[in-house]
Design a protein around this motif. Structure first.
Motif, short mmCIF file in Angstrom:
data_model
loop_
_atom_site.label_atom_id
_atom_site.label_comp_id
_atom_site.label_asym_id
_atom_site.label_seq_id
_atom_site.Cartn_x
_atom_site.Cartn_y
_atom_site.Cartn_z
N PHE A 163 0.84 -1.20 0.00
CA PHE A 163 0.00 0.00 0.00
C PHE A 163 0.87 1.25 0.00
CE2 PHE A 163 -2.34 3.46 1.90
CZ PHE A 163 -3.49 3.44 1.14
N LYS A 164 1.84 1.27 0.92
CA LYS A 164 2.72 2.45 1.01
C LYS A 164 3.46 2.67 -0.31
CE LYS A 164 3.83 2.94 5.90
NZ LYS A 164 4.50 2.11 6.89
N ASN A 165 3.75 1.58 -1.00
CA ASN A 165 4.50 1.66 -2.25
C ASN A 165 3.60 1.90 -3.46
OD1 ASN A 165 7.31 1.32 -1.45
ND2 ASN A 165 6.67 -0.68 -0.75
N LYS A 207 1.09 0.21 -4.66
CA LYS A 207 0.72 -0.95 -5.49
C LYS A 207 -0.77 -1.29 -5.38
CE LYS A 207 5.17 -2.14 -6.23
NZ LYS A 207 5.81 -1.91 -7.53
N VAL A 235 9.70 4.80 1.41
CA VAL A 235 9.28 5.81 0.43
C VAL A 235 8.23 6.74 1.02
CG1 VAL A 235 9.73 4.21 -1.47
CG2 VAL A 235 7.41 4.40 -0.54
N PRO A 282 4.90 7.60 1.43
CA PRO A 282 3.76 6.71 1.16
C PRO A 282 2.64 7.43 0.42
CG PRO A 282 3.75 7.41 3.45
CD PRO A 282 5.00 7.98 2.85
N LEU A 315 6.02 7.95 -3.33
CA LEU A 315 6.85 6.82 -3.76
C LEU A 315 8.32 7.21 -3.97
CD1 LEU A 315 4.45 4.93 -6.22
CD2 LEU A 315 4.42 5.04 -3.74
N GLY A 364 12.06 -1.60 -10.13
CA GLY A 364 10.87 -2.37 -9.75
C GLY A 364 9.60 -1.55 -9.66
N ARG A 365 9.70 -0.25 -9.85
CA ARG A 365 8.52 0.62 -9.70
C ARG A 365 7.51 0.44 -10.80
NH1 ARG A 365 9.83 6.77 -7.75
NH2 ARG A 365 7.69 7.20 -8.35
#
Lengths: 320, 97
Positions: free
Chosen positions: A27-29, A31, B6, B8, B71, B96-97
Protein backbone atom coordinates in the motif's frame (compact mmCIF):
# COMPACT_ATOMS: atom_id res chain seq x y z
CA UNK A 1 -8.48 -30.83 19.04
CA UNK A 2 -6.03 -33.05 17.18
CA UNK A 3 -2.41 -32.21 16.48
CA UNK A 4 -3.00 -31.60 12.80
CA UNK A 5 -5.75 -29.05 13.50
CA UNK A 6 -3.58 -27.25 16.05
CA UNK A 7 -0.78 -26.82 13.53
CA UNK A 8 -3.15 -25.90 10.77
CA UNK A 9 -4.65 -23.10 12.90
CA UNK A 10 -1.16 -21.68 13.50
CA UNK A 11 -0.34 -21.88 9.81
CA UNK A 12 -3.55 -20.06 8.85
CA UNK A 13 -2.98 -17.29 11.39
CA UNK A 14 0.63 -16.79 10.29
CA UNK A 15 -0.39 -16.78 6.64
CA UNK A 16 -2.95 -14.06 7.33
CA UNK A 17 -0.58 -11.97 9.47
CA UNK A 18 2.28 -12.06 7.01
CA UNK A 19 0.07 -11.43 4.00
CA UNK A 20 -1.46 -8.39 5.72
CA UNK A 21 1.93 -6.94 6.69
CA UNK A 22 3.07 -7.45 3.10
CA UNK A 23 -0.02 -5.64 1.84
CA UNK A 24 0.78 -2.77 4.24
CA UNK A 25 4.12 -2.37 2.49
CA UNK A 26 2.53 -2.65 -0.95
CA UNK A 27 0.00 0.00 0.00
CA UNK A 28 2.72 2.45 1.01
CA UNK A 29 4.50 1.66 -2.25
CA UNK A 30 1.45 2.59 -4.29
CA UNK A 31 0.72 -0.95 -5.49
CA UNK A 32 -2.88 -0.99 -4.21
CA UNK A 33 -5.28 1.21 -6.18
CA UNK A 34 -7.82 1.52 -3.33
CA UNK A 35 -7.98 1.72 0.41
CA UNK A 36 -6.78 -1.20 2.52
CA UNK A 37 -8.33 -2.32 5.82
CA UNK A 38 -6.01 -4.82 7.45
CA UNK A 39 -6.77 -7.61 9.92
CA UNK A 40 -3.60 -7.70 12.05
CA UNK A 41 -4.38 -8.97 15.56
CA UNK A 42 -7.76 -10.50 14.66
CA UNK A 43 -6.44 -13.62 12.90
CA UNK A 44 -7.69 -16.12 15.48
CA UNK A 45 -11.31 -15.45 14.54
CA UNK A 46 -11.09 -16.19 10.81
CA UNK A 47 -8.79 -19.15 11.46
CA UNK A 48 -10.83 -20.65 14.32
CA UNK A 49 -14.18 -20.33 12.58
CA UNK A 50 -13.20 -21.41 9.06
CA UNK A 51 -11.35 -24.48 10.35
CA UNK A 52 -14.83 -25.87 11.07
CA UNK A 53 -16.16 -25.30 7.56
CA UNK A 54 -16.26 -27.46 4.45
CA UNK A 55 -15.20 -26.14 1.06
CA UNK A 56 -18.86 -25.91 0.01
CA UNK A 57 -19.88 -23.92 3.09
CA UNK A 58 -20.33 -20.20 2.48
CA UNK A 59 -18.94 -17.10 4.12
CA UNK A 60 -19.75 -13.44 3.70
CA UNK A 61 -17.14 -10.99 4.84
CA UNK A 62 -16.60 -7.30 5.41
CA UNK A 63 -14.32 -4.49 4.28
CA UNK A 64 -11.66 -6.11 6.52
CA UNK A 65 -11.89 -9.37 4.65
CA UNK A 66 -8.51 -10.65 3.46
CA UNK A 67 -8.14 -12.90 6.50
CA UNK A 68 -11.52 -14.54 5.96
CA UNK A 69 -10.65 -15.29 2.32
CA UNK A 70 -7.31 -16.85 3.31
CA UNK A 71 -8.86 -18.90 6.10
CA UNK A 72 -11.57 -20.14 3.69
CA UNK A 73 -8.86 -21.41 1.38
CA UNK A 74 -8.16 -18.63 -1.08
CA UNK A 75 -4.76 -18.83 -2.69
CA UNK A 76 -2.50 -15.94 -1.64
CA UNK A 77 -1.65 -15.15 -5.26
CA UNK A 78 -5.32 -14.82 -6.16
CA UNK A 79 -6.05 -12.71 -3.07
CA UNK A 80 -3.09 -10.33 -3.41
CA UNK A 81 -3.59 -9.92 -7.14
CA UNK A 82 -7.22 -8.96 -6.58
CA UNK A 83 -6.25 -6.44 -3.90
CA UNK A 84 -3.73 -4.97 -6.37
CA UNK A 85 -6.39 -4.81 -9.10
CA UNK A 86 -4.64 -7.34 -11.33
CA UNK A 87 -6.21 -9.61 -13.97
CA UNK A 88 -4.95 -12.70 -12.11
CA UNK A 89 -7.04 -11.89 -9.02
CA UNK A 90 -10.08 -13.90 -7.93
CA UNK A 91 -12.37 -11.42 -9.71
CA UNK A 92 -10.04 -10.57 -12.54
CA UNK A 93 -8.88 -7.45 -10.74
CA UNK A 94 -12.25 -5.77 -11.20
CA UNK A 95 -13.40 -6.15 -7.62
CA UNK A 96 -10.47 -5.26 -5.43
CA UNK A 97 -10.20 -5.60 -1.68
CA UNK A 98 -13.87 -4.90 -0.97
CA UNK A 99 -15.41 -7.06 -3.69
CA UNK A 100 -13.57 -10.36 -3.47
CA UNK A 101 -15.69 -13.35 -4.48
CA UNK A 102 -14.76 -16.98 -5.06
CA UNK A 103 -17.90 -19.13 -5.03
CA UNK A 104 -15.91 -22.31 -5.74
CA UNK A 105 -14.44 -22.13 -2.24
CA UNK A 106 -17.51 -20.53 -0.69
CA UNK A 107 -16.27 -16.93 -0.49
CA UNK A 108 -19.44 -14.99 -1.24
CA UNK A 109 -17.94 -11.59 -0.93
CA UNK A 110 -15.86 -9.19 1.07
CA UNK A 111 -18.53 -6.55 1.21
CA UNK A 112 -17.59 -2.91 1.71
CA UNK A 113 -21.00 -1.78 2.92
CA UNK A 114 -21.07 -2.09 6.71
CA UNK A 115 -23.59 -4.78 7.66
CA UNK A 116 -24.10 -5.69 4.00
CA UNK A 117 -23.02 -9.31 4.36
CA UNK A 118 -25.61 -10.37 6.93
CA UNK A 119 -28.74 -10.29 4.75
CA UNK A 120 -26.80 -12.05 1.99
CA UNK A 121 -25.66 -14.75 4.44
CA UNK A 122 -29.24 -15.15 5.65
CA UNK A 123 -30.39 -15.56 2.05
CA UNK A 124 -27.68 -18.11 1.31
CA UNK A 125 -28.74 -20.07 4.39
CA UNK A 126 -32.38 -19.89 3.32
CA UNK A 127 -31.36 -21.26 -0.09
CA UNK A 128 -29.57 -24.20 1.57
CA UNK A 129 -32.64 -24.93 3.68
CA UNK A 130 -35.02 -24.75 0.72
CA UNK A 131 -32.73 -27.02 -1.27
CA UNK A 132 -32.58 -29.44 1.64
CA UNK A 133 -28.78 -29.55 1.76
CA UNK A 134 -26.64 -29.41 4.90
CA UNK A 135 -24.55 -26.44 3.82
CA UNK A 136 -23.71 -23.83 6.47
CA UNK A 137 -23.16 -20.09 5.98
CA UNK A 138 -21.05 -17.83 8.19
CA UNK A 139 -21.28 -14.05 8.22
CA UNK A 140 -18.34 -12.05 9.58
CA UNK A 141 -19.03 -8.46 10.61
CA UNK A 142 -17.86 -5.88 13.14
CA UNK A 143 -19.13 -4.23 16.29
CA UNK A 144 -20.31 -1.21 14.30
CA UNK A 145 -22.42 -3.40 12.03
CA UNK A 146 -24.24 -4.84 15.04
CA UNK A 147 -25.97 -1.47 15.39
CA UNK A 148 -27.24 -1.57 11.81
CA UNK A 149 -30.78 -2.54 10.91
CA UNK A 150 -29.46 -5.34 8.71
CA UNK A 151 -28.07 -7.12 11.81
CA UNK A 152 -31.41 -7.11 13.60
CA UNK A 153 -33.46 -8.03 10.53
CA UNK A 154 -31.09 -10.85 9.62
CA UNK A 155 -31.01 -12.35 13.11
CA UNK A 156 -34.78 -12.20 13.36
CA UNK A 157 -35.41 -13.99 10.07
CA UNK A 158 -32.63 -16.51 10.61
CA UNK A 159 -34.05 -17.46 13.98
CA UNK A 160 -37.69 -17.46 12.82
CA UNK A 161 -36.88 -19.85 9.99
CA UNK A 162 -34.15 -21.79 11.87
CA UNK A 163 -31.61 -21.12 9.14
CA UNK A 164 -28.15 -22.74 9.09
CA UNK A 165 -26.11 -19.59 9.64
CA UNK A 166 -23.47 -18.31 12.10
CA UNK A 167 -23.28 -14.61 12.87
CA UNK A 168 -19.69 -13.90 13.90
CA UNK A 169 -19.29 -10.43 15.37
CA UNK A 170 -15.64 -9.37 15.42
CA UNK A 171 -15.72 -6.76 18.16
CA UNK A 172 -12.40 -4.99 17.56
CA UNK A 173 -13.51 -2.06 19.74
CA UNK A 174 -13.69 0.51 16.93
CA UNK A 175 -16.12 1.35 14.16
CA UNK A 176 -13.76 3.53 12.12
CA UNK A 177 -12.87 6.03 14.90
CA UNK A 178 -15.78 5.39 17.26
CA UNK A 179 -15.15 3.24 20.31
CA UNK A 180 -17.78 0.59 20.91
CA UNK A 181 -18.58 2.07 24.34
CA UNK A 182 -19.78 5.25 22.65
CA UNK A 183 -21.98 3.57 20.08
CA UNK A 184 -23.41 0.37 21.51
CA UNK A 185 -26.19 -0.03 24.07
CA UNK A 186 -24.89 -3.31 25.51
CA UNK A 187 -21.54 -4.23 27.02
CA UNK A 188 -21.51 -7.63 25.36
CA UNK A 189 -22.97 -7.81 21.86
CA UNK A 190 -23.45 -11.57 22.38
CA UNK A 191 -26.49 -10.88 24.60
CA UNK A 192 -28.34 -9.56 21.57
CA UNK A 193 -28.95 -13.20 20.59
CA UNK A 194 -31.57 -13.37 23.35
CA UNK A 195 -33.76 -10.81 21.55
CA UNK A 196 -33.95 -13.15 18.59
CA UNK A 197 -34.30 -16.40 20.51
CA UNK A 198 -30.94 -17.79 19.49
CA UNK A 199 -27.83 -18.70 21.48
CA UNK A 200 -25.63 -15.62 21.88
CA UNK A 201 -22.07 -16.08 23.10
CA UNK A 202 -19.33 -13.64 24.01
CA UNK A 203 -15.84 -15.12 23.83
CA UNK A 204 -12.19 -14.07 23.74
CA UNK A 205 -11.52 -13.71 20.03
CA UNK A 206 -7.77 -13.73 20.53
CA UNK A 207 -7.82 -17.33 21.80
CA UNK A 208 -8.10 -19.47 18.69
CA UNK A 209 -8.99 -22.55 20.74
CA UNK A 210 -12.03 -20.75 22.19
CA UNK A 211 -13.12 -19.53 18.77
CA UNK A 212 -12.67 -22.99 17.30
CA UNK A 213 -14.70 -24.65 20.07
CA UNK A 214 -17.56 -22.14 19.95
CA UNK A 215 -17.76 -22.25 16.16
CA UNK A 216 -17.60 -26.05 16.16
CA UNK A 217 -20.69 -26.28 18.34
CA UNK A 218 -22.53 -23.61 16.34
CA UNK A 219 -21.72 -25.27 13.01
CA UNK A 220 -23.01 -28.60 14.36
CA UNK A 221 -26.22 -26.90 15.46
CA UNK A 222 -26.66 -25.21 12.09
CA UNK A 223 -25.91 -28.35 10.11
CA UNK A 224 -28.36 -30.43 12.10
CA UNK A 225 -31.22 -28.01 11.53
CA UNK A 226 -31.25 -26.38 14.97
CA UNK A 227 -30.77 -22.86 13.62
CA UNK A 228 -28.46 -19.89 13.91
CA UNK A 229 -25.96 -18.77 16.56
CA UNK A 230 -24.52 -15.35 17.35
CA UNK A 231 -20.92 -15.36 18.56
CA UNK A 232 -19.24 -12.13 19.64
CA UNK A 233 -15.46 -12.45 19.52
CA UNK A 234 -13.72 -9.75 21.54
CA UNK A 235 -10.53 -8.60 19.87
CA UNK A 236 -8.63 -5.42 19.07
CA UNK A 237 -7.86 -3.57 15.85
CA UNK A 238 -4.09 -3.17 16.03
CA UNK A 239 -3.79 -0.96 12.94
CA UNK A 240 -5.70 2.18 12.01
CA UNK A 241 -9.14 1.75 10.45
CA UNK A 242 -7.47 1.90 7.03
CA UNK A 243 -3.84 2.17 6.03
CA UNK A 244 -2.88 5.81 6.46
CA UNK A 245 -5.39 6.40 9.26
CA UNK A 246 -3.59 8.46 11.92
CA UNK A 247 -5.53 6.84 14.74
CA UNK A 248 -3.81 8.76 17.54
CA UNK A 249 -6.53 11.40 17.56
CA UNK A 250 -9.02 8.89 18.97
CA UNK A 251 -6.92 6.33 20.85
CA UNK A 252 -3.67 6.20 22.75
CA UNK A 253 -0.39 4.49 22.04
CA UNK A 254 -0.62 2.86 25.47
CA UNK A 255 -3.92 1.25 24.54
CA UNK A 256 -2.45 -0.24 21.36
CA UNK A 257 0.75 -1.35 23.12
CA UNK A 258 -1.33 -3.08 25.78
CA UNK A 259 -3.43 -4.81 23.11
CA UNK A 260 -0.28 -6.06 21.38
CA UNK A 261 0.52 -8.03 24.55
CA UNK A 262 -2.57 -10.14 23.85
CA UNK A 263 -1.31 -11.21 20.43
CA UNK A 264 -3.29 -14.26 19.27
CA UNK A 265 -0.35 -15.80 17.41
CA UNK A 266 2.03 -15.46 20.34
CA UNK A 267 -0.61 -17.00 22.61
CA UNK A 268 -1.14 -19.99 20.33
CA UNK A 269 2.60 -20.44 19.89
CA UNK A 270 3.00 -20.72 23.67
CA UNK A 271 0.14 -23.23 23.85
CA UNK A 272 1.64 -25.37 21.09
CA UNK A 273 5.08 -25.30 22.69
CA UNK A 274 3.75 -26.26 26.11
CA UNK A 275 1.64 -29.03 24.51
CA UNK A 276 4.75 -30.33 22.77
CA UNK A 277 3.11 -29.91 19.37
CA UNK A 278 5.69 -27.44 18.09
CA UNK A 279 9.11 -26.22 19.24
CA UNK A 280 10.96 -23.00 18.40
CA UNK A 281 12.78 -24.69 15.53
CA UNK A 282 9.54 -26.00 14.07
CA UNK A 283 7.99 -22.59 14.41
CA UNK A 284 10.90 -21.00 12.56
CA UNK A 285 10.57 -23.52 9.73
CA UNK A 286 6.88 -22.67 9.43
CA UNK A 287 7.70 -18.95 9.52
CA UNK A 288 10.23 -19.31 6.71
CA UNK A 289 7.86 -21.38 4.56
CA UNK A 290 5.12 -18.79 4.87
CA UNK A 291 7.54 -15.89 4.32
CA UNK A 292 8.44 -17.51 1.01
CA UNK A 293 4.84 -18.14 0.08
CA UNK A 294 3.92 -14.51 0.82
CA UNK A 295 6.93 -13.11 -1.05
CA UNK A 296 6.09 -15.28 -4.06
CA UNK A 297 2.47 -14.14 -4.01
CA UNK A 298 3.48 -10.49 -3.74
CA UNK A 299 5.86 -10.84 -6.71
CA UNK A 300 3.18 -12.65 -8.65
CA UNK A 301 0.66 -9.88 -7.99
CA UNK A 302 3.20 -7.19 -8.77
CA UNK A 303 4.18 -8.78 -12.08
CA UNK A 304 0.64 -9.64 -13.18
CA UNK A 305 -1.06 -7.58 -15.89
CA UNK A 306 -3.89 -5.16 -15.19
CA UNK A 307 -7.28 -6.07 -16.65
CA UNK A 308 -7.66 -4.92 -20.25
CA UNK A 309 -10.00 -1.96 -20.88
CA UNK A 310 -11.77 -3.93 -23.63
CA UNK A 311 -12.63 -6.62 -21.07
CA UNK A 312 -14.33 -4.15 -18.74
CA UNK A 313 -17.79 -5.60 -19.37
CA UNK A 314 -16.74 -9.22 -19.81
CA UNK A 315 -17.83 -11.35 -16.90
CA UNK A 316 -15.82 -14.44 -17.88
CA UNK A 317 -13.23 -14.07 -15.16
CA UNK A 318 -15.86 -13.86 -12.45
CA UNK A 319 -17.77 -16.61 -10.70
CA UNK A 320 -15.19 -19.29 -11.25
CA UNK B 1 18.64 -7.15 3.14
CA UNK B 2 18.11 -3.41 2.73
CA UNK B 3 14.68 -1.83 2.39
CA UNK B 4 13.69 1.49 0.86
CA UNK B 5 11.35 3.75 2.85
CA UNK B 6 9.28 5.81 0.43
CA UNK B 7 6.93 8.76 0.73
CA UNK B 8 3.76 6.71 1.16
CA UNK B 9 0.69 7.18 -0.94
CA UNK B 10 -1.62 7.41 2.06
CA UNK B 11 -4.78 8.02 0.14
CA UNK B 12 -6.02 7.78 -3.40
CA UNK B 13 -5.77 11.53 -3.99
CA UNK B 14 -2.36 12.03 -2.35
CA UNK B 15 0.34 13.07 -4.85
CA UNK B 16 3.03 14.51 -2.59
CA UNK B 17 3.96 15.09 1.04
CA UNK B 18 6.32 17.16 3.17
CA UNK B 19 8.62 15.72 5.83
CA UNK B 20 7.88 17.44 9.14
CA UNK B 21 10.51 15.63 11.19
CA UNK B 22 12.44 12.42 11.50
CA UNK B 23 11.85 10.72 14.85
CA UNK B 24 14.88 8.46 14.31
CA UNK B 25 18.38 9.34 13.24
CA UNK B 26 20.87 7.47 11.10
CA UNK B 27 22.27 4.48 12.97
CA UNK B 28 19.22 4.11 15.23
CA UNK B 29 17.62 0.72 15.68
CA UNK B 30 14.01 0.60 14.49
CA UNK B 31 11.34 -1.98 15.13
CA UNK B 32 8.50 -2.92 12.83
CA UNK B 33 5.56 -0.70 13.74
CA UNK B 34 7.68 2.04 15.34
CA UNK B 35 7.15 5.63 14.13
CA UNK B 36 9.99 6.69 11.81
CA UNK B 37 8.99 10.16 10.78
CA UNK B 38 6.07 12.59 10.52
CA UNK B 39 4.86 13.76 7.14
CA UNK B 40 2.34 16.40 6.18
CA UNK B 41 -0.12 15.75 3.37
CA UNK B 42 -2.69 18.19 2.00
CA UNK B 43 -5.12 16.76 4.53
CA UNK B 44 -3.31 15.65 7.65
CA UNK B 45 -0.08 15.23 9.58
CA UNK B 46 0.77 11.56 9.63
CA UNK B 47 3.28 9.36 11.37
CA UNK B 48 4.93 6.87 9.07
CA UNK B 49 5.64 3.63 10.88
CA UNK B 50 8.43 1.31 9.87
CA UNK B 51 7.41 -1.84 8.02
CA UNK B 52 10.72 -3.47 8.90
CA UNK B 53 12.96 -4.04 11.89
CA UNK B 54 16.60 -3.07 11.43
CA UNK B 55 18.90 -0.06 11.44
CA UNK B 56 18.00 3.32 9.92
CA UNK B 57 21.02 3.20 7.62
CA UNK B 58 20.61 6.35 5.57
CA UNK B 59 18.23 9.30 5.55
CA UNK B 60 17.91 10.66 2.02
CA UNK B 61 15.43 13.52 2.45
CA UNK B 62 14.35 15.87 5.22
CA UNK B 63 12.15 18.82 6.18
CA UNK B 64 14.12 21.19 3.91
CA UNK B 65 13.25 19.25 0.79
CA UNK B 66 9.75 20.67 0.45
CA UNK B 67 7.12 18.77 -1.53
CA UNK B 68 8.17 15.19 -2.14
CA UNK B 69 6.30 13.10 -4.71
CA UNK B 70 4.68 9.92 -3.44
CA UNK B 71 6.85 6.82 -3.76
CA UNK B 72 10.10 8.84 -3.70
CA UNK B 73 12.74 7.08 -1.55
CA UNK B 74 13.26 8.87 1.77
CA UNK B 75 15.51 6.46 3.67
CA UNK B 76 17.10 3.03 3.71
CA UNK B 77 16.76 0.44 6.45
CA UNK B 78 19.46 -2.22 6.73
CA UNK B 79 20.19 -5.19 8.92
CA UNK B 80 22.63 -4.68 11.83
CA UNK B 81 26.21 -4.66 10.57
CA UNK B 82 25.18 -4.69 6.92
CA UNK B 83 27.09 -2.45 4.52
CA UNK B 84 24.66 -1.15 1.92
CA UNK B 85 25.40 -0.02 -1.63
CA UNK B 86 22.89 2.83 -1.53
CA UNK B 87 23.06 3.63 -5.27
CA UNK B 88 22.45 0.00 -6.11
CA UNK B 89 19.50 -0.36 -3.72
CA UNK B 90 17.90 2.78 -5.14
CA UNK B 91 18.49 1.64 -8.71
CA UNK B 92 16.83 -1.69 -7.92
CA UNK B 93 13.91 0.13 -6.36
CA UNK B 94 13.51 2.35 -9.43
CA UNK B 95 13.67 -0.69 -11.70
CA UNK B 96 10.87 -2.37 -9.75
CA UNK B 97 8.52 0.62 -9.70
Amino acid sequence: MDRETKISLMRTMLRIRKAELQLAVMFKNGKIPSGAHLYEGEEAIAAGVCANLRVDDYITSSHRGHGHCIAKGMDLKSMMSEVCGKATGCCGGKGGTMHMFSPGIGVMGTIGIVGGGMPIATGLALAAKLKGIDQVTVSFFGDGASNNGSFHESLNMASLWKLPVLFICENNQYATSVNVRRSTSVKDIGVRGISYNMPGLTIDGNRVEDVYAAASEAVDRARSGEGPTLIECKTYRIRGHFEGDPSWNYRTREEVAEARLRDPIEHWKQVLISDGVLDEAGFEVMNAEIDNEVAEAADFADNSPSPKPEDALVLGALHT
Amino acid sequence: MAYVVVMPRSGQTMEEGIIVEWMKKEGDQVLQGEPLLTIMTDKVNLEVESDYSGILYKILLGPDDGDIACLTPMAIISQPGEVVDVENVLANYEAGR
